[in-house]
Design a protein around this motif. Structure first.
Motif, PDB file in Angstrom:
ATOM      1  N   THR A  62       0.677  -1.205  -0.064  1.00 30.44           N
ATOM      2  CA  THR A  62      -0.040  -0.014   0.056  1.00 30.44           C
ATOM      3  C   THR A  62       0.767   1.235  -0.041  1.00 30.44           C
ATOM      4  OG1 THR A  62      -1.900   1.170   1.209  1.00 30.44           O
ATOM      5  CG2 THR A  62      -0.316   0.036   2.544  1.00 30.44           C
ATOM      6  N   SER A  63       0.351   2.372   0.283  1.00 34.85           N
ATOM      7  CA  SER A  63       1.241   3.604   0.544  1.00 34.85           C
ATOM      8  C   SER A  63       0.570   4.705   1.509  1.00 34.85           C
ATOM      9  CB  SER A  63       1.084   4.360  -0.856  1.00 34.85           C
ATOM     10  OG  SER A  63       0.026   4.960  -1.168  1.00 34.85           O
ATOM     11  N   VAL A  64       1.246   5.727   1.868  1.00 36.69           N
ATOM     12  CA  VAL A  64       0.742   6.492   2.810  1.00 36.69           C
ATOM     13  C   VAL A  64      -0.297   7.151   2.504  1.00 36.69           C
ATOM     14  CG1 VAL A  64       1.261   8.821   3.996  1.00 36.69           C
ATOM     15  CG2 VAL A  64       3.125   7.163   3.944  1.00 36.69           C
ATOM     16  N   GLN A  65      -0.466   7.401   0.967  1.00 35.97           N
ATOM     17  CA  GLN A  65      -1.649   8.246   0.498  1.00 35.97           C
ATOM     18  C   GLN A  65      -3.030   7.296   0.543  1.00 35.97           C
ATOM     19  OE1 GLN A  65       1.445   7.922  -0.951  1.00 35.97           O
ATOM     20  NE2 GLN A  65       2.073  10.057  -0.626  1.00 35.97           N
ATOM     21  N   GLU A  66      -2.923   6.036   0.676  1.00 37.19           N
ATOM     22  CA  GLU A  66      -3.976   5.236   0.643  1.00 37.19           C
ATOM     23  C   GLU A  66      -4.493   4.945   2.279  1.00 37.19           C
ATOM     24  OE1 GLU A  66      -3.885   1.733  -2.038  1.00 37.19           O
ATOM     25  OE2 GLU A  66      -1.820   2.439  -2.414  1.00 37.19           O
ATOM     26  N   VAL A  67      -3.767   5.417   3.302  1.00 34.53           N
ATOM     27  CA  VAL A  67      -4.180   5.394   4.570  1.00 34.53           C
ATOM     28  C   VAL A  67      -5.457   5.943   4.794  1.00 34.53           C
ATOM     29  CG1 VAL A  67      -3.740   5.665   6.969  1.00 34.53           C
ATOM     30  CG2 VAL A  67      -1.720   4.938   5.404  1.00 34.53           C
ATOM     31  N   ARG A  68      -6.519   5.299   5.315  1.00 32.47           N
ATOM     32  CA  ARG A  68      -7.756   5.681   5.638  1.00 32.47           C
ATOM     33  C   ARG A  68      -8.026   6.229   6.917  1.00 32.47           C
ATOM     34  NH1 ARG A  68     -12.684   3.321   7.981  1.00 32.47           N
ATOM     35  NH2 ARG A  68     -14.376   4.386   7.107  1.00 32.47           N
ATOM     36  N   GLY A  69      -7.351   5.721   7.799  1.00 33.54           N
ATOM     37  CA  GLY A  69      -7.507   5.979   9.284  1.00 33.54           C
ATOM     38  C   GLY A  69      -6.152   5.754  10.031  1.00 33.54           C
ATOM     39  N   VAL A  70      -5.982   6.558  11.291  1.00 31.18           N
ATOM     40  CA  VAL A  70      -5.030   6.172  12.286  1.00 31.18           C
ATOM     41  C   VAL A  70      -5.638   5.876  13.666  1.00 31.18           C
ATOM     42  CG1 VAL A  70      -2.768   7.117  13.254  1.00 31.18           C
ATOM     43  CG2 VAL A  70      -3.321   7.479  10.906  1.00 31.18           C
ATOM     44  N   VAL A  71      -5.333   4.744  14.195  1.00 32.52           N
ATOM     45  CA  VAL A  71      -5.794   4.538  15.482  1.00 32.52           C
ATOM     46  C   VAL A  71      -4.645   4.707  16.756  1.00 32.52           C
ATOM     47  CG1 VAL A  71      -7.012   3.072  17.397  1.00 32.52           C
ATOM     48  CG2 VAL A  71      -7.467   2.948  14.569  1.00 32.52           C
ATOM     49  N   ILE A  72      -4.629   5.608  17.437  1.00 32.12           N
ATOM     50  CA  ILE A  72      -3.551   5.985  18.384  1.00 32.12           C
ATOM     51  C   ILE A  72      -3.674   5.191  19.747  1.00 32.12           C
ATOM     52  CG2 ILE A  72      -2.095   7.794  19.570  1.00 32.12           C
ATOM     53  CD1 ILE A  72      -1.819   7.599  16.727  1.00 32.12           C
ATOM     54  N   THR A  73      -2.790   4.347  20.207  1.00 32.38           N
ATOM     55  CA  THR A  73      -2.723   3.598  21.413  1.00 32.38           C
ATOM     56  C   THR A  73      -2.813   4.708  22.582  1.00 32.38           C
ATOM     57  OG1 THR A  73      -0.616   2.983  21.549  1.00 32.38           O
ATOM     58  CG2 THR A  73      -2.198   1.316  20.536  1.00 32.38           C
ATOM     59  N   HIS A  74      -1.853   5.734  22.440  1.00 30.67           N
ATOM     60  CA  HIS A  74      -1.793   6.532  23.386  1.00 30.67           C
ATOM     61  C   HIS A  74      -0.750   7.756  22.815  1.00 30.67           C
ATOM     62  CE1 HIS A  74       1.902   3.983  24.010  1.00 30.67           C
ATOM     63  NE2 HIS A  74       2.591   5.000  24.686  1.00 30.67           N
ATOM     64  N   HIS A  75      -0.806   8.953  23.648  1.00 34.79           N
ATOM     65  CA  HIS A  75      -0.263  10.211  22.880  1.00 34.79           C
ATOM     66  C   HIS A  75       1.059  10.341  22.978  1.00 34.79           C
ATOM     67  CE1 HIS A  75       1.386  12.119  26.829  1.00 34.79           C
ATOM     68  NE2 HIS A  75       0.359  11.356  27.209  1.00 34.79           N
ATOM     69  N   HIS A  76       2.156   9.506  23.389  1.00 37.34           N
ATOM     70  CA  HIS A  76       3.554   9.455  23.476  1.00 37.34           C
ATOM     71  C   HIS A  76       3.840   9.734  22.224  1.00 37.34           C
ATOM     72  CE1 HIS A  76       3.863   7.619  27.631  1.00 37.34           C
ATOM     73  NE2 HIS A  76       3.621   9.081  27.757  1.00 37.34           N
TER      74      HIS A  76
END
Length: 340
Positions: A62-76
């Motif tokens: 895939t590629s960065v441009q295709e990323v649909r979403g980002v789920v962050i486990t924590h803010h660090h």
């Protein structure tokens, strides 16, 4: 060389380097969905780390441009650091638990001098010596941190918006107030026994005990109990019995319940050792000096000593709440001693 790994069932990982850090890298997970890939964490905001993430996504098909979403486990920053850049490149949404989103907002809005002043006051109250406090009080150019604001909230217990997948949020405070693990409620691709797979962030790691320090709003008088939160969260995760754990550092592993038992035993042993030290009154700083770390206190750098004192205070708060330790009345900076 970019390191990627196919975990099967539409899940890959990319090892994104953390500059000048003994952890080495953050494992960024790529989860295929019916509408394109979603990332679990993004890695440190550094040009080399960005290049590694971009190359790794290509290696995963895939590629960065295709990323649909980002789920962050924590803010660090080794988890959330590149979120803004991924969003700029792809238009992806960024999701985070509300408690950690509040930390991000405070970080963006407060002047750096505000945080330095707060830290200096906390360390002084903990008994830090003047030679440690002086560098913090010296005027110097301070960077203004501006981590990306999330645009979606992760709600504990809810399934996340990943079409074609079942990824449920599990709130696991302790390492941070809004840390979440993510339970992929799908049969393990290799048929391992257990209930799906768990993206565990920093909450559950195969060989490392995550840092448990203080977290609180400088403008809020609420006294938190991060270690108590962490121990409760460990037990919650152990009850999930996942077939495999996919952590943010080191490597994937099985037997989550066994690792939970090890960590619970480790913290109980550590609390017992601290009770022994507190046979005489000690400030949080003096307790940190006497605790066991991965190197002698004399070799611990200035910034790391701040983290160590925060961890000592988190353990003191737990023991005070349990009635095993009490503050000594009239002491300044305050000292603590074993109860009874």
């Amino acid at each position: 060389m970019t390191k990627t790994f196919d975990h099967g069932g539409g899940v890959w990982s990319v090892a994104v380097p953390i500059p000048d850090n003994p952890l080495g890298h953050t494992l960024v997970y790529v989860v295929d969905t019916d509408r394109g890939p979603v990332l679990v964490d993004t890695g440190w905001d550094d040009p080399g780390s960005w290049d590694t993430l971009a190359a790794g996504l290509i290696a995963c098909g895939t590629s960065v441009q295709e990323v649909r979403g980002v789920v962050i486990t924590h803010h660090h920053p080794d988890h959330h650091g590149l979120s803004g850049r991924v969003r700029e490149a792809s238009g992806a949404w960024v999701a985070m638990h509300a408690a950690d989103a509040a930390v991000v907002r405070r970080t963006r809005e407060a002047r750096p001098e505000r945080w330095v002043g707060y830290m200096s006051a906390k360390l002084a109250a903990a008994g830090a010596p003047e030679d440690h406090l002086t560098p913090l009080r010296s005027p110097r150019a301070l960077p203004r941190l501006s981590p990306a604001l999330p645009d979606r909230e992760i709600v504990p217990g809810d399934l996340l918006d990943l079409p074609g997948r079942r990824l449920r949020a599990v709130w696991t405070p302790g390492h941070t107030p809004g840390h979440v693990c993510l339970h992929l409620e799908e049969e393990h691709p290799s048929g391992l026994p257990g209930h799906g797979r768990l993206f565990s962030g920093d909450h559950l790691l195969p060989e490392i005990t995550p840092h448990i320090g203080l977290y609180e709003d400088p403008d809020d008088g609420v006294v938190t109990d991060p270690l108590g939160d962490y121990l409760d969260s460990l037990e919650r995760v152990g009850r999930l019995v996942p077939a495999e754990v996919l952590p943010a550092h080191q490597y994937a592993f099985t037997d989550a319940s066994g690792r939970v038992r090890e960590l619970l035993a480790h913290h109980e042993e550590r609390l017992g050792g601290l009770l022994g030290l507190l046979a005489v009154p000690l400030t949080p700083w003096e307790l940190a000096e006497r605790m066991s770390w991965n190197r002698p206190w004399s070799e611990i750098p200035h910034a790391s000593r701040n983290i160590a004192v925060s961890e000592a205070e988190a353990h003191l708060r737990r023991m005070v709440k349990q009635g095993r330790v009490e503050p000594v009345s009239g002491t300044e900076p305050v000292t603590y001693v074993r109860s009874g």
